[in-house]
Scaffold this active site. Structure first.
Site, mmCIF file in Angstrom:
data_model
loop_
_atom_site.group_PDB
_atom_site.id
_atom_site.type_symbol
_atom_site.label_atom_id
_atom_site.label_comp_id
_atom_site.label_asym_id
_atom_site.label_seq_id
_atom_site.Cartn_x
_atom_site.Cartn_y
_atom_site.Cartn_z
ATOM 1 N N GLY A 56 15.724 17.695 -26.449
ATOM 2 C CA GLY A 56 16.621 16.793 -27.160
ATOM 3 C C GLY A 56 16.388 16.690 -28.648
ATOM 4 O O GLY A 56 16.742 15.682 -29.263
ATOM 5 N N SER A 57 15.878 17.761 -29.271
ATOM 6 C CA SER A 57 15.638 17.659 -30.724
ATOM 7 C C SER A 57 16.958 17.611 -31.501
ATOM 8 O O SER A 57 17.037 16.957 -32.547
ATOM 9 C CB SER A 57 14.753 18.801 -31.217
ATOM 10 N N ASN A 58 17.998 18.281 -31.005
ATOM 11 C CA ASN A 58 19.296 18.180 -31.680
ATOM 12 C C ASN A 58 19.860 16.771 -31.547
ATOM 13 O O ASN A 58 20.401 16.219 -32.514
ATOM 14 C CB ASN A 58 20.285 19.219 -31.126
ATOM 15 N N MET A 100 22.573 22.598 -20.294
ATOM 16 C CA MET A 100 22.382 23.922 -19.697
ATOM 17 C C MET A 100 23.248 24.232 -18.476
ATOM 18 O O MET A 100 22.995 25.217 -17.786
ATOM 19 C CB MET A 100 20.901 24.118 -19.338
ATOM 20 N N ASN A 118 29.695 22.073 -28.872
ATOM 21 C CA ASN A 118 28.411 22.645 -28.451
ATOM 22 C C ASN A 118 27.732 23.271 -29.655
ATOM 23 O O ASN A 118 28.399 23.701 -30.599
ATOM 24 C CB ASN A 118 28.643 23.737 -27.394
ATOM 25 N N HIS A 156 25.246 26.487 -30.244
ATOM 26 C CA HIS A 156 24.715 27.666 -29.546
ATOM 27 C C HIS A 156 23.757 28.395 -30.489
ATOM 28 O O HIS A 156 24.085 28.603 -31.662
ATOM 29 C CB HIS A 156 25.865 28.589 -29.135
ATOM 30 N N THR A 177 35.432 25.795 -24.698
ATOM 31 C CA THR A 177 36.604 26.208 -23.915
ATOM 32 C C THR A 177 36.096 26.777 -22.597
ATOM 33 O O THR A 177 34.882 26.917 -22.400
ATOM 34 C CB THR A 177 37.429 27.272 -24.664
ATOM 35 N N ASP A 210 30.856 30.058 -24.423
ATOM 36 C CA ASP A 210 30.367 30.511 -25.729
ATOM 37 C C ASP A 210 31.418 31.294 -26.522
ATOM 38 O O ASP A 210 31.068 32.098 -27.400
ATOM 39 C CB ASP A 210 29.077 31.340 -25.592
ATOM 40 N N GLN A 256 17.897 24.968 -38.695
ATOM 41 C CA GLN A 256 19.288 25.028 -39.173
ATOM 42 C C GLN A 256 20.232 24.273 -38.236
ATOM 43 O O GLN A 256 21.186 23.645 -38.695
ATOM 44 C CB GLN A 256 19.738 26.489 -39.314
#
Ligand code: NHR
Ligand code: GAR
Length: 205
Positions: free
Chosen positions: A12-14, A86, A103, A105, A137, A141, A169
């Site tokens: 969960g770092s994002n 995931m 999302n 990726h 969608t 990806d 990033q």
């Protein structure tokens, strides 16, 4: 102010970067398909509601998606944010959240969709790698691209060292994209094009 729900499966770092960016959004809930996801305790420590919907308790992807959808929709979100989530979604789920499901990726799509992207990049020998924020969608990806960031690949990189450079990033561009959405500047047109209002001004040097 817009309401968002964040879906995680792990660390969960994002999700944390999004919380710490102090965006003008109400983060209504963090939902995981894994009870042991490390990000859940962080969310709880910030007073954010959490829920676990374990996919292993459902007979099919469709029934899991229906249960997840019901849990998400109880929070009435304007936007659903996948942050290291995931499980692949059925078409019904994706269509229900059309234009409001993002999302991140860990590759420069359309290169390296799927899993183990950093291994894929090292194997291919690319010299530039990165991350992509996209609308989700049915084709995994392959959704419309909102933002990307690139990093160099170094000669002595391992999947872990490359992943760490990309992750830094991710933590920049994902909060930025959600800020655009919060400010009503990011939209997906019915024909599948991404519009970011004042994009040119943003990119003036
Ligand atoms: N669902 C749809 N329909 N479309 C997308 O673009 C999606 C999606 C669900 C998740 C994230 C994606 C990524 O960024 C995402 C995009 C999981 C898998 C996967 O193979 C693939 C892509 C993504 C996430 N998952 C396995 C599955 O059977 C399980 C893997 C595991 O549990 O470790 O669902 O990479
Ligand atoms: C991130 O690198 C994210 O891009 C990637 O998993 C990591 C999650 O880290 N997502 C996927 O691979 C989706 N299949 P986090 O839990 O610390 O945000």
């Amino acid at each position: 102010m817009k309401t968002i729900v964040i879906l995680i499966s792990g660390r969960g770092s994002n999700m944390r970067a999004i919380v710490e960016a102090n965006l003008p959004v109400h983060i209504a809930a963090v939902i995981s398909n894994q009870a042991e996801a490390g990000g859940l305790s962080y969310a709880q420590s910030k007073g954010i509601a959490t829920a676990v919907i374990d996919h292993r308790g459902y007979a099919s992807r469709g029934t899991f998606d229906a249960a997840l959808m019901q849990t998400i929709d109880a929070f009435n979100p304007d936007l659903v944010v996948l942050a290291g989530f995931m499980r692949i979604f059925t078409e019904g789920f994706v269509n229900h959240y059309q234009g409001r499901l993002l999302n991140i990726h860990p590759s420069l799509l359309p290169a390296f969709p799927g899993l183990a992207t950093h291994e894929q990049a090292l194997k291919a020998g690319v010299k530039i790698h990165g991350c992509t924020v996209h609308f989700v969608t049915a084709q995994v990806d392959h959704g419309p691209i909102v933002a990307q960031a690139a990093v160099p690949v170094k000669a002595d990189d391992t999947p872990a060292s490359l992943a760490a450079r990309v992750l830094a990033q991710e933590h920049q561009i994902y909060p930025q994209a959600i800020r655009w959405f919060a400010e009503d500047r990011l939209t997906l047109t019915p024909d599948g094009h991404v519009n970011v209002k004042d994009w040119e001004t943003l990119n003036e040097s």
